[in-house]
Structure formats: C-alpha cells, structure tokens
Design a protein around this motif. Structure first.
Motif, mmCIF file in Angstrom:
data_model
loop_
_atom_site.group_PDB
_atom_site.id
_atom_site.type_symbol
_atom_site.label_atom_id
_atom_site.label_comp_id
_atom_site.label_asym_id
_atom_site.label_seq_id
_atom_site.Cartn_x
_atom_site.Cartn_y
_atom_site.Cartn_z
ATOM 1 N N ILE A 77 35.019 44.354 34.082
ATOM 2 C CA ILE A 77 34.654 45.344 35.089
ATOM 3 C C ILE A 77 35.929 45.655 35.874
ATOM 4 O O ILE A 77 36.784 44.783 36.044
ATOM 5 C CB ILE A 77 33.539 44.792 36.009
ATOM 6 C CG1 ILE A 77 33.098 45.825 37.044
ATOM 7 C CG2 ILE A 77 33.948 43.496 36.673
ATOM 8 C CD1 ILE A 77 31.902 45.355 37.899
ATOM 9 N N GLY A 78 36.100 46.874 36.325
ATOM 10 C CA GLY A 78 37.289 47.231 37.080
ATOM 11 C C GLY A 78 37.354 46.516 38.426
ATOM 12 O O GLY A 78 36.321 46.145 38.998
ATOM 13 N N HIS A 435 28.982 34.711 39.360
ATOM 14 C CA HIS A 435 28.499 36.062 39.063
ATOM 15 C C HIS A 435 29.657 37.019 38.825
ATOM 16 O O HIS A 435 29.521 37.976 38.056
ATOM 17 C CB HIS A 435 27.625 36.561 40.214
ATOM 18 C CG HIS A 435 26.409 35.715 40.454
ATOM 19 N ND1 HIS A 435 26.383 34.695 41.387
ATOM 20 C CD2 HIS A 435 25.194 35.708 39.857
ATOM 21 C CE1 HIS A 435 25.189 34.112 41.374
ATOM 22 N NE2 HIS A 435 24.450 34.693 40.453
ATOM 23 N N TYR A 436 30.775 36.765 39.503
ATOM 24 C CA TYR A 436 31.980 37.576 39.312
ATOM 25 C C TYR A 436 33.188 36.647 39.264
ATOM 26 O O TYR A 436 33.262 35.670 40.017
ATOM 27 C CB TYR A 436 32.174 38.570 40.455
ATOM 28 C CG TYR A 436 31.108 39.646 40.529
ATOM 29 C CD1 TYR A 436 31.283 40.866 39.883
ATOM 30 C CD2 TYR A 436 29.935 39.434 41.243
ATOM 31 C CE1 TYR A 436 30.306 41.862 39.950
ATOM 32 C CE2 TYR A 436 28.954 40.406 41.310
ATOM 33 C CZ TYR A 436 29.141 41.615 40.660
ATOM 34 O OH TYR A 436 28.174 42.594 40.726
ATOM 35 N N ILE A 437 34.139 36.987 38.394
ATOM 36 C CA ILE A 437 35.415 36.275 38.326
ATOM 37 C C ILE A 437 36.521 37.295 38.571
ATOM 38 O O ILE A 437 36.616 38.309 37.859
ATOM 39 C CB ILE A 437 35.623 35.592 36.965
ATOM 40 C CG1 ILE A 437 34.433 34.687 36.624
ATOM 41 C CG2 ILE A 437 36.927 34.787 36.968
ATOM 42 C CD1 ILE A 437 34.465 34.143 35.204
ATOM 43 N N LEU A 438 37.332 37.033 39.591
ATOM 44 C CA LEU A 438 38.405 37.944 39.972
ATOM 45 C C LEU A 438 39.738 37.287 39.614
ATOM 46 O O LEU A 438 40.104 36.274 40.207
ATOM 47 C CB LEU A 438 38.344 38.237 41.474
ATOM 48 C CG LEU A 438 37.015 38.799 41.985
ATOM 49 C CD1 LEU A 438 37.041 38.936 43.507
ATOM 50 C CD2 LEU A 438 36.698 40.138 41.324
ATOM 51 N N SER A 477 46.462 44.300 31.314
ATOM 52 C CA SER A 477 45.687 43.461 32.228
ATOM 53 C C SER A 477 45.382 44.218 33.509
ATOM 54 O O SER A 477 46.024 45.217 33.835
ATOM 55 C CB SER A 477 46.449 42.176 32.552
ATOM 56 O OG SER A 477 47.665 42.478 33.211
ATOM 57 N N GLU A 478 44.399 43.737 34.223
ATOM 58 C CA GLU A 478 44.054 44.279 35.534
ATOM 59 C C GLU A 478 43.879 43.085 36.469
ATOM 60 O O GLU A 478 42.788 42.549 36.636
ATOM 61 C CB GLU A 478 42.793 45.131 35.479
ATOM 62 C CG GLU A 478 42.553 45.901 36.769
ATOM 63 C CD GLU A 478 41.331 46.811 36.714
ATOM 64 O OE1 GLU A 478 41.074 47.514 37.710
ATOM 65 O OE2 GLU A 478 40.617 46.803 35.692
ATOM 66 N N VAL A 479 44.999 42.654 37.027
ATOM 67 C CA VAL A 479 45.014 41.527 37.948
ATOM 68 C C VAL A 479 45.737 41.960 39.211
ATOM 69 O O VAL A 479 46.427 42.985 39.232
ATOM 70 C CB VAL A 479 45.727 40.295 37.333
ATOM 71 C CG1 VAL A 479 45.032 39.838 36.068
ATOM 72 C CG2 VAL A 479 47.193 40.603 37.049
ATOM 73 N N CYS A 480 45.593 41.196 40.265
ATOM 74 C CA CYS A 480 46.334 41.495 41.496
ATOM 75 C C CYS A 480 46.585 40.197 42.243
ATOM 76 O O CYS A 480 45.977 39.157 41.943
ATOM 77 C CB CYS A 480 45.576 42.497 42.374
ATOM 78 S SG CYS A 480 43.970 41.938 42.933
#
Length: 707
Positions: A77-78, A435-438, A477-480
C-alpha cells in the motif's frame, strides 16, 4: 562492483563502531568493513555489524508499506494511503475512548535513530496519551528505581579509565558491548589497556563469560542470588570498617539502619545460599573495598532481569556509596556533554526523589519512570477491561512479541488490539500480528548522530560525530526516515508536534538534518561543523570540575528506605522448590542483538538456533547428550530445546539465549529457528513493585530428556 567507500559508523548497538561502507554504481551497500583508521573504536567492528549490508539488500526486506488482509496475508500500500487509513482508524478510538486508549512501544531500532528517537514520545504527548512504553523498562529499569530510592551523585561514579578496580555483576561487555560504566569503544582492547595500567577486574556471573575469563577475581553464584551475595559483601565491608568513613559521615543519612538491616547476611549464610565459597567472597570484597581506593561497581541485565532485581541494583550502588566511589570536588567530569547541555556538578547528593509517586498513575497503580509506564504492565493495559484499556498501539523499531514475558499472553494481547502498527523493515513476530507495517530507511540510508541521550555513559569524553546518508534504498522501494510516519500521522490528526521542545511546521515536513540540528540544539557546534570531522571529534572547552556543595545539610543518600528493607526480608525468607532444582539464566550471543540480526544468512549459519546450555556434569547426571531434545519446565510453562554442553556454566544452571522463537505456526519459525525463553515466564506473578519488572532470568526450572 564497488564504486566508492564511505566513512560512517554503525548504529546497531552501543558500540557505534567506525566503519567503511562500500557502495556500487546504484548506490547500494555492497560491503561494510571496520574502519582501521577510526581513533574512537580503534579498527573494531563486530561480525553482526559487518553483515548490515545483507540487511539493506535482503530479499526479505520490507520495502513498501504493507496492509494486512482479512485472510492474514499482507499486500503493498502506498505510504500516504497507509497514513490516511491509520489516521482514519485512530479517529474513532480517540473520539469514543480518549487518548489513553492509544499507546506506543519503542525498541532498540528506534533508540539508535537520533532523528526520531523521541518522536514516539512526542507524538503521544501531542495526542495527550500517557501510554508510552519501551525496552528501557523491560531490562534495566531497576537503575532508575535505585536512583529514585537512594539518591544521585550528580558528577557520577569513578570513571573506568581512572579506576583501580572495576566490578561487574551479570554483565558481559566483551559480547554485549553494553555495560554501564565500561568502555565499549572496542571493549576487548580498552579492557586490556586498563589492566596494563594496573586496573583489577572483578566479575560476578553464573557463567565464566568472555569477560569473566579476563577477571582477576571471578565469583560464580547461582542465578538470582546476586542480591544475597551483594548484601553479604556490604556486611563484610561495614563490619570490618573497610568503608570510606569520612564520605559516609558526610553523605549517608542512615548508615546505622543499613548496618542493622545487613546483620542476618553472615558470610556463612551468604556463601551457602549463593553457592560461592566464603573465601572467594572475602577475596572479592577485600579487592574492591580494602585494596582499592578508586573504581566503581556496576551491573547489567543479569541481576536486573532476575528475582529481587530492584534490590540487587540498589545493593550494587550501595557498594559505590559506602566506599565513596564517586568523582569528588575539584576533580574533572570526563564527559560533561557534547550534544546534551552542560550543567554544573556539585559535590553533594540529590536526595531520593521517588518520581513515580507523583503525577500520572495508571489504573493498575503504576507511576511514570522517566516519562514512561513500565512495560511489564503493557499486557494488563491491553487485556484488562476498563475505560482506559489500550486499543491501538504503535511499535517503533521493536519486537514486543519476543521481548515481553508470558509468550502466549503477549501474543493474545497484541492480537486483540483494534489497531497495531509496526515501523520495521522486517517481518518480525510482532509485525506478523500487525495491521500495517511501515518500512523505514536503514542505517546507511539516513544521516545520523550517535545515541546522544546516553552520551555520558557511552563516551568517556565529550565526543560526537555525524554521518550523512551514504547509500540509497533499493530501486522501486517506498520507504522513508522513521520520523516522517509520526509527522504524517500528527498532521492528519491535526496535532501540533514538537521535537525536543521545538514546534515543527505541520504544513511542510522538516528534513532529517533539520531534526538532527534540533536534537543537537545545545551543542556549541552546528551540524555542518560536526560533519567536517568524519571520524568525529572531542569538543574543546574548559574542563568541567566538580564544584563545592551548596549546603552541608543536603540530606545525603538514603541507603535503607522502608521498601528496600522489606525486600531484604522477603529475599532472606526465600526457599528453594525441590520440584525445580535448576535455574535458567538468560544469555547473550555475540552475533545477535536481542531478536535482531538472526535472519541474516551469515548469522543464521553461525547461530541457527538457541541451545539449552548445561554443565557437562549435570548432563551426565540427567543422561543427556549434545543435541538431545530436552524439556525445560517452570511454574508457568514449558519449552523444548536442543541441549549443548558448556563447561563454563556452574552446575545447576541452564542457559538459553533470549530473543529467539516466533509465533505458534508463524512464518518466523522457519526464518529464526529456536525457542522463546518467555514461554517459562509470567506477566502476572513475580513482578517487582514500582517498575512491574518481570522475572526473565534466574527462573527455577526442571530439566528432563525429551522423547
């Protein structure tokens, strides 16, 4: 192909070792080597630190935010959509249950990221929630309790590099690279240097550890008997007048009460109970108190995770108090501050404050420890019904599913949350339940400072350094950087977020370097000036000397408050349970850090599981051989493990490394084979007062050969 090598430093643990990072044409990390020219860590870096490139490029690395699906699987997911959905799920919790229904847990991965190490706390503060938890109160919070019950000497203990002696209880800094007061900048070499100048080392540990092999005096007590042994040593000191009488007269408020409380701890009784020959106890005590004038005693997770942990830590510090092992008036404070502000140190005691008695108290009666609730109460906060029940939890760089006591109850609690969000780069046991992993950037993909909040403990001089980002995240990748997730959620929840007391612009996100500059706001140098010294620098300035006391009537140390005296009596009345003749001692491995690093291929090869180590004589008595399956049982649970002989363990001890295992039937069982020692622990029984610290080591167990 290696295009260039960049200077940086490792942020896996307290060592902060200087490294050279090899980067390819895509700006990916392709290798990490110890920086042989680093004047701080002298060319040292541990094996796990050298494998960090594998973490950056691991095929199992989470490189896009993930959302759990109804069937338990995860889909990408974005970032912005993930933050939108998380904020949307937090809104009804806030509206119907209030901010105290939302909490956060901070682990080691967060502590070693200076641009965000206080972001979780500041985000919860902006939210109005007191429900901050961290690893600090699940391993060594007894140190904070001791400071609050005993009092504090502002200038600190005798420093390692000036001491004639150094005493360690339950610590192995040559492996953990983390023991308060020990010089962890290349620990083996620093210890060798200290001993070459004449310093003597005393180690107290149930195992002849790598550090204990270098000891001048080594005591090997039964696990969980540290407090008993320390009480006996203190009694010896006082009855033989080996204490610093002038210091005690001036700075100790209740020495007679201490003497009286220690009377039952005779040498014979202590030797029998701790399982240490009386002459060895005398030898260690004489070396510390009589034959040495300067040098401190310290402890680590050994006593602080065992029964009577608050008492054991109090008694460790009493060794320093009665022997006057503190930096005195006119002497130099070795590290008065580099990033943190400098302040005057005076030759006086800040009397016992008992901070937890004031301010917010949870519905379970626990006060705050340095602004946080004790992590030992986290499961109660989630599972026990009530108006303030915790319903949403943000986990920043931690893995409470493997860090918490009572493994099954922990899994039940985390799985029952309405919302669990993990900031992590790997599928930990906790992330599996989320539920979400960032996903955050990893250490060489972000700019950073050392973990400066403990700089006086880490560095024996006012040292700091800066590293820029030396690599890029993987393509696609989409990390921050970690901090952005907190900023993004605060913006969506219309919160005014501050960092280190500085309000942040909530319309335009800051840069990582801007946050680092805020964190270093008290440093006399700018971030650019620090960055001009790639190997770091020791800040110039006049020496900070300990000033005279303001008053001759400051109250002094409180060595024997009522609750400590009660804990002594309770310990004295302890009896062994014949049904559990062994004691389990948690241990550390050089190649792992709690639950981290074990999934990397080179480490997995060296450390495929966590054996149950036993003394060979015990194995022979139980008819157990290497690699036999054994059943280990406590009052609270049981586990199965493979046995291994360890002649460095004293008889009657089983030693297993913590941080292994996974969820029952979960994917971590294949990735990180082994077993969780928390199957043997309780989150309800055997908890300490004040800090809810559970018994995670020194656990009575039985051992039998499995089928």
């Amino acid at each position: 192909m290696v295009v260039r090598k960049e200077q940086s430093f490792c942020r896996l643990c307290m060592g902060h070792c200087g490294v050279r990072v090899s980067v390819d044409e895509d700006e990916r990390v392709v290798g990490v080597d110890a920086d042989r020219d680093d004047p701080f860590t002298l060319g040292y870096a541990c094996f796990k630190g050298l494998q960090s490139g594998a973490a950056h490029n691991s095929p199992d690395r989470i490189v896009r935010p993930l959302k759990r699906q109804p069937d338990g699987s995860f889909e990408p997911i974005g970032i912005e959509q993930a933050l939108d959905e998380i904020a949307e799920k937090l809104q009804p919790v806030l509206k119907h249950h209030g901010p105290a229904a939302i909490g956060g847990y901070k682990g080691g991965g967060a502590f070693f990221t200076s641009s965000s190490l206080m972001m979780l706390n500041d985000w919860l503060r902006a939210l109005g929630s007191p429900k901050a938890f961290s690893t600090v109160t699940i391993d060594q919070s007894a140190k904070y309790v001791t400071a609050g019950r005993l009092g504090v000497w502002p200038a600190g203990r005798d420093p390692f590099h000036r001491g004639e002696v150094f005493l360690i209880v339950g610590g192995n800094p040559l492996v953990s690279i983390s023991t308060v007061g020990f010089d962890t900048r290349n620990p083996a070499k620093r210890l060798k240097q200290a001993q070459q100048r004449g310093m003597k080392l005393i180690v107290i540990d149930p195992r002849r550890t790598e550090t204990a092999r270098n000891a001048d005096v080594f005591l090997q007590p039964r696990p969980g008997e540290d407090a008993m042994l320390l009480a006996g040593m203190l009694r010896l000191i006082l009855e033989n007048n080996w204490h610093d009488q002038a210091f005690c007269t001036r700075y100790v408020a209740d020495l007679d009460a201490l003497r009286a409380s220690l009377q039952p701890f005779t040498l014979d009784h202590v030797a029998r109970r701790a399982g240490v020959p009386a002459q060895q106890i005398v030898e260690a005590t004489e070396l510390f108190a009589l034959q040495s004038n300067r040098g401190a005693a310290t402890s680590a997770t050994g006593p602080d995770m065992s029964p009577h942990s608050n008492l054991a830590e109090h008694l460790v510090e009493l060794l320093n108090v009665v022997c006057g092992r503190f930096i005195r008036e006119g002497e130099e404070v070795p590290n008065p501050g580099a990033v943190l502000p400098r302040w005057p140190r005076k030759a006086e005691v800040i009397p016992a404050q008992r901070w937890w008695d004031e301010g917010y108290h949870s519905r379970f009666g626990f006060g705050l420890l340095d602004g946080e609730l004790p992590t030992g109460s986290l499961l109660d906060e989630i599972l026990e019904p009530g108006a303030d029940r915790l319903r949403a939890l943000l986990v920043h760089g931690g893995n409470p599913a493997l860090a918490m006591p009572d493994h099954r109850r922990t899994v039940e609690a985390l799985g029952s949350l309405d919302l669990l969000v993990c900031i992590d780069h790997r599928m930990t046991a906790t992330a599996e339940l989320s539920h979400y992993i960032l996903p955050p950037t990893l250490q060489y993909e972000r700019s950073d400072l050392p973990m400066f909040i403990y700089e006086a403990l880490l560095f024996p001089e006012p040292f700091t350094r800066y590293t820029p980002a030396v690599a890029r995240p993987p393509q696609g990748s989409e990390v921050c950087d970690d901090w952005y997730y907190f900023w993004g959620l605060a913006q969506r929840l219309n919160l005014e977020l501050c960092y280190w007391g500085q309000p942040l612009d909530m319309t335009t996100p800051p840069t990582t370097d801007e946050l680092l500059q805020i964190a270093a706001q008290h440093c006399p140098l700018s971030l650019e000036e620090i960055a001009a010294h790639p190997h770091g620098l020791v800040l110039d300035g006049p020496a900070v000397l300990v000033e005279p006391a303001d008053s001759l009537e400051d109250g002094g140390f409180t060595t024997m408050p009522e609750d400590v005296a009660k804990e002594l009596s309770v310990m004295l009345a302890d009896e062994n349970d014949d049904a559990f003749p062994y004691r389990l001692a948690a241990r550390r491995e050089r190649d792992a850090l709690n639950s981290a690093c074990k999934d990397l291929p080179a480490i997995k090869k060296r450390l495929p599981f966590n054996p149950a180590y036993m003394n060979p004589a015990d194995m022979a008595r139980e008819r157990i051989q290497d690699d036999d399956r054994v059943v280990i049982e406590s009052r609270h649970g049981a586990l199965e493990a493979l046995a291994r002989a360890d002649p460095d363990l004293r008889s009657g001890v089983v030693s297993i490394t913590h941080g292994f295992g996974g969820l029952p039937g979960g994917r971590q069982e294949g990735a990180c084979a082994g077993v969780s020692t928390n199957l043997l622990t309780s989150s309800v029984h055997d908890r300490q007062t004040i800090n809810a610290m559970p018994r995670l080591s020194g656990i009575p167990v039985s051992v039998r050969k499995g089928g």
